[in-house]
Scaffold this motif. Structure first.
Motif, mmCIF file in Angstrom:
data_model
loop_
_atom_site.group_PDB
_atom_site.id
_atom_site.type_symbol
_atom_site.label_atom_id
_atom_site.label_comp_id
_atom_site.label_asym_id
_atom_site.label_seq_id
_atom_site.Cartn_x
_atom_site.Cartn_y
_atom_site.Cartn_z
ATOM 1 N N LEU A 16 1.394 -1.224 0.046
ATOM 2 C CA LEU A 16 -0.419 0.107 0.072
ATOM 3 C C LEU A 16 0.418 0.965 -0.267
ATOM 4 O O LEU A 16 2.295 1.098 0.904
ATOM 5 N N THR A 17 0.130 2.448 -0.601
ATOM 6 C CA THR A 17 0.990 3.662 -0.285
ATOM 7 C C THR A 17 1.041 4.334 1.514
ATOM 8 O O THR A 17 -0.419 3.658 1.594
ATOM 9 N N ALA A 18 1.437 4.830 1.426
ATOM 10 C CA ALA A 18 1.748 5.280 3.048
ATOM 11 C C ALA A 18 0.460 6.499 3.566
ATOM 12 O O ALA A 18 -1.292 6.214 3.862
ATOM 13 N N ALA A 19 -0.295 6.834 2.201
ATOM 14 C CA ALA A 19 -1.572 7.384 1.960
ATOM 15 C C ALA A 19 -3.070 6.399 2.250
ATOM 16 O O ALA A 19 -3.859 6.710 3.019
ATOM 17 N N GLN A 20 -2.619 5.777 1.904
ATOM 18 C CA GLN A 20 -3.809 4.136 1.533
ATOM 19 C C GLN A 20 -3.464 3.780 3.087
ATOM 20 O O GLN A 20 -4.714 3.432 3.686
ATOM 21 N N PHE A 21 -2.278 3.805 3.715
ATOM 22 C CA PHE A 21 -2.496 2.741 5.183
ATOM 23 C C PHE A 21 -3.706 3.720 5.534
ATOM 24 O O PHE A 21 -3.922 3.466 6.809
ATOM 25 N N ILE A 22 -3.237 4.472 5.525
ATOM 26 C CA ILE A 22 -3.909 5.942 6.700
ATOM 27 C C ILE A 22 -5.167 6.008 6.908
ATOM 28 O O ILE A 22 -5.748 5.928 7.626
ATOM 29 N N ASP A 23 -5.808 5.914 5.218
ATOM 30 C CA ASP A 23 -7.207 5.863 5.217
ATOM 31 C C ASP A 23 -7.334 5.080 5.823
ATOM 32 O O ASP A 23 -9.085 4.642 6.221
ATOM 33 N N GLY A 32 -10.911 7.382 16.952
ATOM 34 C CA GLY A 32 -9.629 8.323 16.840
ATOM 35 C C GLY A 32 -8.878 7.902 18.327
ATOM 36 O O GLY A 32 -7.539 9.447 18.926
ATOM 37 N N ASN A 33 -8.421 7.156 18.672
ATOM 38 C CA ASN A 33 -7.606 6.808 20.255
ATOM 39 C C ASN A 33 -6.714 6.789 19.888
ATOM 40 O O ASN A 33 -5.961 5.980 21.215
ATOM 41 N N GLY A 34 -5.926 6.135 18.757
ATOM 42 C CA GLY A 34 -4.830 5.565 18.937
ATOM 43 C C GLY A 34 -4.856 4.466 18.228
ATOM 44 O O GLY A 34 -3.636 3.665 18.017
ATOM 45 N N TYR A 35 -6.258 3.565 18.933
ATOM 46 C CA TYR A 35 -6.171 1.709 18.432
ATOM 47 C C TYR A 35 -7.318 1.480 17.723
ATOM 48 O O TYR A 35 -8.273 2.204 17.976
ATOM 49 N N ILE A 36 -7.058 0.208 17.452
ATOM 50 C CA ILE A 36 -8.224 -0.692 16.275
ATOM 51 C C ILE A 36 -8.971 -1.526 17.679
ATOM 52 O O ILE A 36 -7.956 -2.028 17.895
ATOM 53 N N GLU A 37 -10.168 -1.355 17.980
ATOM 54 C CA GLU A 37 -10.009 -2.402 19.202
ATOM 55 C C GLU A 37 -12.094 -1.888 19.626
ATOM 56 O O GLU A 37 -12.464 -1.386 18.459
ATOM 57 N N GLY A 38 -12.321 -3.049 20.095
ATOM 58 C CA GLY A 38 -13.698 -3.684 20.103
ATOM 59 C C GLY A 38 -14.253 -4.020 18.817
ATOM 60 O O GLY A 38 -14.008 -4.975 17.438
ATOM 61 N N MET A 85 -1.429 1.408 15.680
ATOM 62 C CA MET A 85 -1.040 1.265 13.945
ATOM 63 C C MET A 85 0.504 0.767 14.013
ATOM 64 O O MET A 85 0.601 0.429 13.155
ATOM 65 N N SER A 86 1.784 0.787 15.334
ATOM 66 C CA SER A 86 2.691 0.144 14.841
ATOM 67 C C SER A 86 2.380 -1.227 14.810
ATOM 68 O O SER A 86 3.022 -1.954 13.232
ATOM 69 N N GLU A 87 1.630 -2.276 15.189
ATOM 70 C CA GLU A 87 1.375 -3.677 15.220
ATOM 71 C C GLU A 87 0.285 -3.881 14.040
ATOM 72 O O GLU A 87 1.203 -4.706 13.129
ATOM 73 N N LEU A 88 0.009 -3.075 13.221
ATOM 74 C CA LEU A 88 -0.889 -3.564 11.899
ATOM 75 C C LEU A 88 0.167 -2.992 10.738
ATOM 76 O O LEU A 88 -0.261 -3.252 9.792
ATOM 77 N N LEU A 179 5.901 5.685 17.365
ATOM 78 C CA LEU A 179 6.480 5.309 16.159
ATOM 79 C C LEU A 179 7.471 4.083 16.659
ATOM 80 O O LEU A 179 8.104 3.602 16.412
ATOM 81 N N LEU A 180 8.081 3.572 18.656
ATOM 82 C CA LEU A 180 8.018 2.687 18.887
ATOM 83 C C LEU A 180 7.290 1.742 19.322
ATOM 84 O O LEU A 180 6.088 1.793 19.162
#
Length: 271
Positions: A16-23, A32-38, A85-88, A179-180
C-alpha cells in the motif's frame, strides 16, 4: 445509501502507499483514540477476511472467531486486546514504511529520546514540520532510500497525518513515541499518572535538592522510585533503570532541566 467517503477502504494484501495505509487506519479507528479495538477490530478483521476470501464473512461464525484469535496472538504484541498503528503496519506494509525504517535505526527508548533531543532543535517540546523534515531526511539516508524534496515533503505530511493526534501541525513527545515498539514505549507507563503543571512544579522543586534548577541522575532515580511506589507501579530495578536511561537521554551533560522532564511527566504542559 452510503457515500463513497463512508465506504471502508479495500484491504488489498499487496503493498500500500502511505496515504492508503492511513485511510485504512483512520476508517477503522473510528473514535480516533490511536487503537483499533472492540467493534472497530471486528469490522477490520471482517473486511480483511472478505478481501482475502473474496466473499462475505459472518463475525458470529466459529471459524471467524478462531481467525480473530489467531490474528490477535500474532499481531497484538503487548496482549492488550487492541491493535495500534505500529502493530497493524506489520500486516499492511507501505511502500514508504516509516515505522519499520524508524525501528531499524531507533530501536530503543533511549535512542528515541536522544533523537528527539537532536531534532527538537529549538527546545520547544515539539517536533515541528521543518524539524521533522530533517529527522526524516537523516532517517532515509541511513536506510539508503532515494528521495527528492517533493517526496520528503510528502513523507513529512504523511507522518503528521499518522501521528499528529490533536491536529496542531507538530508532534509532541507522546505522539512521536508512537513510532516505538510498544514494549519500548516507556511513556505509556506514565500515561495513568501524568501530572498537572502545579503537581509537576512541586515535584521538581522537591527533588531538586540543591536548588540549582536541574535534576541530576541520582535525583531523578529518587523521583522515579517514589513516583512508581506512590502510584503502585510494578517496576523492578531493571525497568526503573531503563526509564531513567531514556529520560536522561534528554539531558544536557547529565543535567535534566525542568522543560525536559516536563514533556515526559506533565499532562498539561505549558510548552
Amino acid at each position: 445509501m452510503a457515500t463513497q467517503a463512508q465506504q471502508p477502504p479495500h484491504l488489498h494484501l499487496a503493498e500500500l502507499t502511505a496515504a492508503q495505509f492511513i485511510d485504512i487506519w483512520k476508517h477503522f479507528d473510528a473514535d480516533g483514540n490511536g487503537y483499533i479495538e472492540g467493534k472497530e477490530l471486528e469490522n477490520f478483521l471482517k473486511e480483511l477476511e472478505t478481501a482475502r476470501r473474496g466473499a462475505g464473512v459472518d463475525p458470529a461464525n466459529a471459524a471467524f472467531k478462531e481467525k480473530m484469535k489467531e490474528f490477535m496472538a500474532k499481531f497484538d504484541k503487548n496482549a492488550d486486546g487492541r491493535i495500534e498503528m505500529s502493530e497493524l503496519a506489520q500486516l499492511l506494509p507501505t511502500e514508504e514504511n516509516f515505522l519499520l525504517c524508524f525501528r531499524e535505526f531507533v530501536g530503543s527508548s533511549s535512542e528515541f529520546m536522544a533523537a528527539w533531543r537532536k531534532y527538537d532543535s529549538d527546545r520547544s517540546g515539539y517536533i515541528e514540520s521543518n524539524e521533522l523534515k530533517g529527522f526524516l531526511s537523516n532517517l532515509l539516508k541511513k536506510a539508503n532510500r532515494n528521495y527528492d524534496d517533493k517526496k520528503l515533503n510528502e513523507y513529512t505530511k504523511t507522518i503528521l497525518r499518522m501521528f499528529d493526534l490533536n491536529g496542531d501541525g507538530k508532534l509532541g513527545l507522546s505522539e512521536m513515541a508512537r513510532l516505538l515498539p510498544v514494549q519500548e514505549n516507556f511513556l505509556l507507563k506514565f500515561e495513568g499518572i501524568r501530572l498537572t503543571v502545579k503537581e509537576f512544579d512541586s515535584l521538581f522543586t522537591f527533588y531538586d535538592k540543591d536548588g540549582n534548577g536541574y535534576i541530576d541522575e541520582q535525583e531523578l532515580d529518587a523521583l522515579l522510585k517514589d513516583l512508581c511506589d506512590k502510584n503502585k507501579m510494578d517496576v523492578d530495578s531493571t525497568g526503573l533503570g531503563g526509564y531513567k536511561k531514556s529520560i536522561m537521554a534528554l539531558s544536557d551533560g547529565g543535567k535534566l532541566y525542568r522543560t525536559e522532564l516536563e514533556i515526559v511527566l506533565c499532562r498539561d504542559s505549558t510548552l
